[in-house]
Design an enzyme around this catalytic site. Structure first.
Site, PDB file in Angstrom:
ATOM      1  N   LYS A 185       2.931 -12.552   8.526  1.00  0.00           N
ATOM      2  CA  LYS A 185       3.457 -13.397   7.441  1.00  0.00           C
ATOM      3  C   LYS A 185       2.363 -13.550   6.381  1.00  0.00           C
ATOM      4  O   LYS A 185       1.469 -14.386   6.503  1.00  0.00           O
ATOM      5  CB  LYS A 185       3.866 -14.771   7.978  1.00  0.00           C
ATOM      6  CG  LYS A 185       4.564 -14.770   9.334  1.00  0.00           C
ATOM      7  CD  LYS A 185       5.914 -14.106   9.312  1.00  0.00           C
ATOM      8  CE  LYS A 185       6.496 -13.988  10.722  1.00  0.00           C
ATOM      9  NZ  LYS A 185       6.646 -15.237  11.455  1.00  0.00           N
ATOM     10  N   HIS A 214       5.594  -8.891  12.701  1.00  0.00           N
ATOM     11  CA  HIS A 214       5.603 -10.361  12.704  1.00  0.00           C
ATOM     12  C   HIS A 214       4.588 -10.958  11.737  1.00  0.00           C
ATOM     13  O   HIS A 214       4.428 -12.178  11.677  1.00  0.00           O
ATOM     14  CB  HIS A 214       5.329 -10.857  14.135  1.00  0.00           C
ATOM     15  CG  HIS A 214       5.784 -12.248  14.398  1.00  0.00           C
ATOM     16  ND1 HIS A 214       4.919 -13.277  14.705  1.00  0.00           N
ATOM     17  CD2 HIS A 214       7.028 -12.796  14.421  1.00  0.00           C
ATOM     18  CE1 HIS A 214       5.597 -14.384  14.913  1.00  0.00           C
ATOM     19  NE2 HIS A 214       6.882 -14.130  14.739  1.00  0.00           N
ATOM     20  N   ASP A 230      -1.099 -11.313  -7.132  1.00  0.00           N
ATOM     21  CA  ASP A 230      -2.336 -10.946  -7.809  1.00  0.00           C
ATOM     22  C   ASP A 230      -3.523 -11.198  -6.880  1.00  0.00           C
ATOM     23  O   ASP A 230      -3.624 -10.560  -5.846  1.00  0.00           O
ATOM     24  CB  ASP A 230      -2.463 -11.679  -9.147  1.00  0.00           C
ATOM     25  CG  ASP A 230      -1.458 -11.159 -10.179  1.00  0.00           C
ATOM     26  OD1 ASP A 230      -0.945 -10.039  -9.995  1.00  0.00           O
ATOM     27  OD2 ASP A 230      -1.180 -11.877 -11.155  1.00  0.00           O
TER      28      ASP A 230
END
Length: 544
Positions: free
Chosen positions: A220, A218, A225
């Site tokens: 995110k 889960h 870079d």
């Protein structure tokens, strides 16, 4: 030789005299030979102490009479976080709060197109619509450009998704990314995490639509870079258009980006690897998540992931000791913000985020105010107890039924918004029974044609009209986030006035679209909850 003396004190505190003597001689050699990059050679020793429980990190150095008092106050309040996790000092001017799905989407596209070394993306899944295809096209263009400009292309793309959600349906996340895996085999990696709890007969019996309820990847994190977006948003069209979430962009924060790149790589190493023929395999020597031994998989995964956390933690400790002992000028207010990465992976025995969140809620006394939001209001018993028993003032924001992501869904899923109504009513009744209505307030978010998925909190100290701390990332403060899924968020502690203003504006924007809940709210006809929904609510609390 002030820095080696600081190193000696650190080693003497954790090692026997004989070992300390060896490290002291090594440190003297390294400090005599080190290059112009401050302390770079010393960091070679960080992995050797990765399992050491490091001492609390001093978060700041007072830089001026007025600023020192403010800094010392934040240091006193939040220095304990550094006992659990790495603490990254960054300029607050490098952190930007994004407020809309479109900002989030456009920021990702722009940074994929200009990435030169790495694109690292971790999400529950990648959608299959036109907007998602445009993201994939941006990756393809960046990879192709890298090949055209170099005989040994530098750009690497690594995607981490959940196996169950990413494999659902004939057209899915895997089929969206497969052309890139086939065309750029040496530059492209797609890892599909599979929970070790979905195995055997359970894996055969649970329908595909519901198998993700057992546990998912889960996290995110979207990294380009040395810049990174931490969010609760997935890579799907609604999260780019009309699904409200939270998003923070950290620009040119290389150490933070390195940490999350390494974290995603570690989770990827214990995940299934997508092959050009759409099959999946495990890396050599890794335990299979659902065919192998459950305990062995969790132990291997925990070791691999905690190596990243612990090595970075010790590295930051060493950097801090070097900074404390060296007489080097730093422009006042340059690094006025601290970023703490918080990881929660209870199926693997990792519960750092849970420990830090509980301590934050425990320490939130009568002199503090906490604004807390979750798209799925389902506090764990421990969190709920802390909110109800603590002295802080709370304003809790959750989704109204109409903006719940399951509103209008078919079958059992369609009852989920009603279950959350029941959960909210139970909580509100507890607040009233304890006489806490003046201290704990519950709000519902409303917005026509939108859904609500924001989560996190804003923390205000006494007398402050702007938050000095925020939690932002994937956890929902609920049972799943704590016990079933892989989660990550960051705690940002800042004395930067502009960043505090951004956080305040973000909080006001979300709460402006809400109404406060009262007893009459639950008497409305559209808030009626059927008996069978009330009966299955405990099940829903554990799985949704």
């Amino acid at each position: 030789m002030a820095a080696p003396m600081s190193w000696r004190r650190l080693v003497n505190s954790v090692c026997s005299p004989a070992i300390a003597g060896v490290f002291t001689r090594i440190s003297e050699y390294l400090f005599r030979a080190r290059d112009g990059r401050r302390g770079s050679s010393m960091l070679l020793l960080a992995p050797l102490l990765a399992e050491v429980d490091p001492a609390p990190r001093r978060l700041s150095k007072p830089t001026g009479s007025a600023g020192a008092q403010r800094t010392d106050g934040l240091c006193t309040h939040f220095r304990w976080i550094a006992e659990h996790v790495p603490a990254f000092r960054v300029p607050g001017t490098h952190i930007h709060i994004l407020t809309s799905p479109d900002q989030f989407y456009q920021a990702m596209k722009a940074r994929i197109k200009t990435a030169k070394r790495r694109v690292v993306m971790a999400s529950l899944y990648l959608g299959t619509g036109q907007l998602e295809q445009e993201l994939v096209n941006c990756m393809e263009e960046a990879l192709q450009r890298s090949q055209n400009t170099s005989h040994a292309p530098d750009l690497k793309v690594s995607i981490l998704l959940d196996y169950t959600r990413g494999s659902r349906g004939q057209i899915n996340s895997r089929t969206m990314l497969l052309p890139l895996v086939q065309r750029f085999t040496s530059q492209m990696r797609v890892s599909l995490y599979h929970t070790p709890d979905l195995r055997g007969l359970l894996r055969l019996l649970v329908p595909q639509r519901f198998n993700e309820t057992i546990g998912v990847q889960h996290i995110k994190v979207y990294l380009f870079d040395d810049s990174i977006i931490i969010s609760g948003a997935n890579l799907s069209d609604s999260y780019f258009t009309n699904r409200q979430d939270r998003y923070v962009l950290l620009e040119n924060c290389g150490e933070v980006a390195d940490f999350f790149s390494n974290l995603v790589e570690a989770v990827g190493d214990v995940s299934l690897q997508l092959q050009p023929d759409d099959s999946v395999t495990m890396l050599e020597g890794m335990v299979h998540p659902y065919k192998g031994n459950r305990q062995e998989f969790s132990a291997v995964a925990r070791k691999r992931i905690m190596e990243v956390v612990n090595a970075t933690h010790v590295r930051q400790q060493l950097l801090n000791h070097l900074e404390d002992s060296e007489e080097e000028d730093m422009s006042e207010g340059e690094e006025d913000t601290w970023v703490f990465p918080l990881v929660q992976m209870k199926p693997l025995g990792i519960r750092v985020d849970e420990q830090v969140t509980q301590r934050l809620l425990t320490d939130a006394g009568p002199d503090s105010t906490v604004f807390l939001t979750s798209g799925y209001f389902n506090l764990t018993r421990a969190y709920m107890r802390l909110v109800l028993e603590a002295g802080a003032r709370y304003r809790i924001l959750t989704a109204s039924p109409e903006v719940n992501g399951f509103f209008g869904a078919k079958g059992v899923a369609g009852a989920i918004p009603a279950a959350y109504i029941h959960i909210a009513r139970q909580f509100y009744n507890q607040v009233c029974q304890l006489g806490q209505q003046e201290r704990v307030h519950l709000h519902e978010y409303h917005r026509a044609q939108w859904t609500f998925h924001a989560k996190g909190l804003w923390y205000y100290l006494q007398g402050q009209d702007r938050p000095c701390l925020t939690l932002i990332g994937s956890p929902n403060f609920g049972y799943r986030s704590v016990h079933r899924d892989l989660e990550a968020q960051i705690a940002i502690v800042t004395e930067n006035e502009e960043l505090q203003n951004q956080l305040q504006e973000e909080q006001e924007l979300l709460y402006h679209g809400s109404t406060e809940v009262s007893s009459s709210t639950f008497e409305r006809p559209d808030r009626h909850v059927k008996l069978w929904v009330k009966l299955v609510t405990p099940l829903i609390k554990n799985f949704f």
